[in-house]
Design a protein around this motif. Structure first.
Motif, PDB file in Angstrom:
ATOM      1  N   LEU A  30       0.838  -1.197   0.000  1.00  0.00           N
ATOM      2  CA  LEU A  30       0.000   0.000   0.000  1.00  0.00           C
ATOM      3  C   LEU A  30       0.875   1.250   0.000  1.00  0.00           C
ATOM      4  O   LEU A  30       1.948   1.260   0.599  1.00  0.00           O
ATOM      5  CB  LEU A  30      -0.887   0.032   1.237  1.00  0.00           C
ATOM      6  N   PRO A  31       0.427   2.306  -0.660  1.00  0.00           N
ATOM      7  CA  PRO A  31       1.168   3.570  -0.577  1.00  0.00           C
ATOM      8  C   PRO A  31       1.225   4.058   0.872  1.00  0.00           C
ATOM      9  O   PRO A  31       0.324   3.793   1.663  1.00  0.00           O
ATOM     10  CB  PRO A  31       0.343   4.524  -1.443  1.00  0.00           C
ATOM     11  N   ALA A  32       2.280   4.769   1.212  1.00  0.00           N
ATOM     12  CA  ALA A  32       2.504   5.220   2.586  1.00  0.00           C
ATOM     13  C   ALA A  32       1.325   6.003   3.176  1.00  0.00           C
ATOM     14  O   ALA A  32       0.951   5.763   4.324  1.00  0.00           O
ATOM     15  CB  ALA A  32       3.779   6.046   2.658  1.00  0.00           C
ATOM     16  N   PRO A  33       0.699   6.924   2.420  1.00  0.00           N
ATOM     17  CA  PRO A  33      -0.430   7.648   3.026  1.00  0.00           C
ATOM     18  C   PRO A  33      -1.605   6.731   3.368  1.00  0.00           C
ATOM     19  O   PRO A  33      -2.327   6.979   4.321  1.00  0.00           O
ATOM     20  CB  PRO A  33      -0.840   8.656   1.966  1.00  0.00           C
ATOM     21  N   LEU A  34      -1.794   5.660   2.600  1.00  0.00           N
ATOM     22  CA  LEU A  34      -2.912   4.764   2.862  1.00  0.00           C
ATOM     23  C   LEU A  34      -2.591   3.711   3.910  1.00  0.00           C
ATOM     24  O   LEU A  34      -3.497   3.155   4.520  1.00  0.00           O
ATOM     25  CB  LEU A  34      -3.332   4.055   1.567  1.00  0.00           C
ATOM     26  N   ALA A  35      -1.314   3.420   4.121  1.00  0.00           N
ATOM     27  CA  ALA A  35      -0.944   2.373   5.064  1.00  0.00           C
ATOM     28  C   ALA A  35      -1.317   2.742   6.493  1.00  0.00           C
ATOM     29  O   ALA A  35      -1.652   1.868   7.291  1.00  0.00           O
ATOM     30  CB  ALA A  35       0.552   2.099   4.964  1.00  0.00           C
ATOM     31  N   GLY A  36      -1.273   4.016   6.834  1.00  0.00           N
ATOM     32  CA  GLY A  36      -1.594   4.439   8.192  1.00  0.00           C
ATOM     33  C   GLY A  36      -3.075   4.619   8.445  1.00  0.00           C
ATOM     34  O   GLY A  36      -3.501   4.746   9.583  1.00  0.00           O
ATOM     35  N   VAL A  37      -3.852   4.622   7.403  1.00  0.00           N
ATOM     36  CA  VAL A  37      -5.287   4.855   7.554  1.00  0.00           C
ATOM     37  C   VAL A  37      -6.030   3.554   7.296  1.00  0.00           C
ATOM     38  O   VAL A  37      -5.948   2.982   6.226  1.00  0.00           O
ATOM     39  CB  VAL A  37      -5.775   5.933   6.563  1.00  0.00           C
ATOM     40  N   VAL A  38      -6.742   3.114   8.295  1.00  0.00           N
ATOM     41  CA  VAL A  38      -7.554   1.914   8.155  1.00  0.00           C
ATOM     42  C   VAL A  38      -8.996   2.364   8.298  1.00  0.00           C
ATOM     43  O   VAL A  38      -9.504   2.530   9.399  1.00  0.00           O
ATOM     44  CB  VAL A  38      -7.174   0.869   9.205  1.00  0.00           C
ATOM     45  N   VAL A  39      -9.639   2.561   7.174  1.00  0.00           N
ATOM     46  CA  VAL A  39     -10.971   3.167   7.178  1.00  0.00           C
ATOM     47  C   VAL A  39     -12.050   2.195   7.652  1.00  0.00           C
ATOM     48  O   VAL A  39     -12.937   2.568   8.409  1.00  0.00           O
ATOM     49  CB  VAL A  39     -11.305   3.705   5.774  1.00  0.00           C
ATOM     50  N   GLY A  40     -11.974   0.942   7.235  1.00  0.00           N
ATOM     51  CA  GLY A  40     -13.020  -0.028   7.558  1.00  0.00           C
ATOM     52  C   GLY A  40     -13.275  -0.179   9.042  1.00  0.00           C
ATOM     53  O   GLY A  40     -14.416   0.007   9.514  1.00  0.00           O
ATOM     54  N   PRO A  41     -12.255  -0.511   9.842  1.00  0.00           N
ATOM     55  CA  PRO A  41     -12.494  -0.661  11.277  1.00  0.00           C
ATOM     56  C   PRO A  41     -12.964   0.625  11.955  1.00  0.00           C
ATOM     57  O   PRO A  41     -13.765   0.582  12.882  1.00  0.00           O
ATOM     58  CB  PRO A  41     -11.135  -1.096  11.820  1.00  0.00           C
ATOM     59  N   VAL A  42     -12.493   1.753  11.477  1.00  0.00           N
ATOM     60  CA  VAL A  42     -12.911   3.028  12.066  1.00  0.00           C
ATOM     61  C   VAL A  42     -14.399   3.269  11.806  1.00  0.00           C
ATOM     62  O   VAL A  42     -15.147   3.660  12.710  1.00  0.00           O
ATOM     63  CB  VAL A  42     -12.061   4.185  11.503  1.00  0.00           C
ATOM     64  N   ALA A  46     -17.445   3.395  14.595  1.00  0.00           N
ATOM     65  CA  ALA A  46     -18.375   4.533  14.664  1.00  0.00           C
ATOM     66  C   ALA A  46     -19.823   4.060  14.562  1.00  0.00           C
ATOM     67  O   ALA A  46     -20.700   4.561  15.275  1.00  0.00           O
ATOM     68  CB  ALA A  46     -18.066   5.528  13.562  1.00  0.00           C
ATOM     69  N   LEU A  47     -20.074   3.091  13.701  1.00  0.00           N
ATOM     70  CA  LEU A  47     -21.426   2.556  13.566  1.00  0.00           C
ATOM     71  C   LEU A  47     -21.871   1.860  14.842  1.00  0.00           C
ATOM     72  O   LEU A  47     -23.006   2.036  15.294  1.00  0.00           O
ATOM     73  CB  LEU A  47     -21.478   1.578  12.380  1.00  0.00           C
ATOM     74  N   VAL A  48     -20.981   1.081  15.451  1.00  0.00           N
ATOM     75  CA  VAL A  48     -21.327   0.381  16.694  1.00  0.00           C
ATOM     76  C   VAL A  48     -21.637   1.375  17.799  1.00  0.00           C
ATOM     77  O   VAL A  48     -22.643   1.238  18.508  1.00  0.00           O
ATOM     78  CB  VAL A  48     -20.183  -0.576  17.110  1.00  0.00           C
ATOM     79  N   VAL A  49     -20.819   2.395  17.944  1.00  0.00           N
ATOM     80  CA  VAL A  49     -21.058   3.397  19.000  1.00  0.00           C
ATOM     81  C   VAL A  49     -22.361   4.140  18.747  1.00  0.00           C
ATOM     82  O   VAL A  49     -23.161   4.338  19.667  1.00  0.00           O
ATOM     83  CB  VAL A  49     -19.867   4.378  19.091  1.00  0.00           C
ATOM     84  N   THR A  50     -22.597   4.521  17.505  1.00  0.00           N
ATOM     85  CA  THR A  50     -23.822   5.258  17.187  1.00  0.00           C
ATOM     86  C   THR A  50     -25.064   4.421  17.454  1.00  0.00           C
ATOM     87  O   THR A  50     -26.041   4.909  18.019  1.00  0.00           O
ATOM     88  CB  THR A  50     -23.818   5.698  15.707  1.00  0.00           C
ATOM     89  N   GLN A  51     -25.020   3.162  17.072  1.00  0.00           N
ATOM     90  CA  GLN A  51     -26.177   2.298  17.282  1.00  0.00           C
ATOM     91  C   GLN A  51     -26.331   1.885  18.744  1.00  0.00           C
ATOM     92  O   GLN A  51     -27.425   1.557  19.179  1.00  0.00           O
ATOM     93  CB  GLN A  51     -26.060   1.036  16.408  1.00  0.00           C
TER      94      GLN A  51
END
Length: 99
Positions: A30-42, A46-51
């Motif tokens: 993965l490119p370096a900017p994308l390696a630090g960002v894990v969008v799926g778990p975040v 957020a969905l679990v907390v909201t619900q």
């Protein structure tokens, strides 16, 4: 019939979207900017907390929070996913029964 066409179209678009990453990147890292960002778990967190604590414009602390806490404890204990679901449902039901 129209509803099922929409469901199929959205499902197909989801599969194409999710498959595009591995297909396009292949064995490359993965490119370096994308390696630090894990969008799926975040987004899932957020969905679990909201619900769990979301209400009509306010924070609601009820039996759902106990279920999520029990599920987190089961996950920390490395329980299999079906058992995690059963533990969360049982904890939620127990708190609803007692309150």
């Amino acid at each position: 019939m129209t509803v099922w066409l929409v469901v199929l179209a959205v499902g197909a678009a989801t599969v194409v979207f999710k498959a595009s990453g591995p297909v396009l990147l292949g064995r490359r890292p993965l490119p370096a900017p994308l390696a630090g960002v894990v969008v799926g778990p975040v987004l899932l967190a957020a969905l679990v907390v909201t619900q769990t604590v979301g209400g009509d414009g306010q924070i609601v602390l009820d039996a759902r929070l106990a279920g999520v806490g029990a599920a987190a404890a089961a996950i920390a204990a490395r329980a299999p996913l079906p058992l995690v679901v059963v533990v969360a449902a049982a904890a939620t039901a127990l708190v609803r029964l007692l309150t």
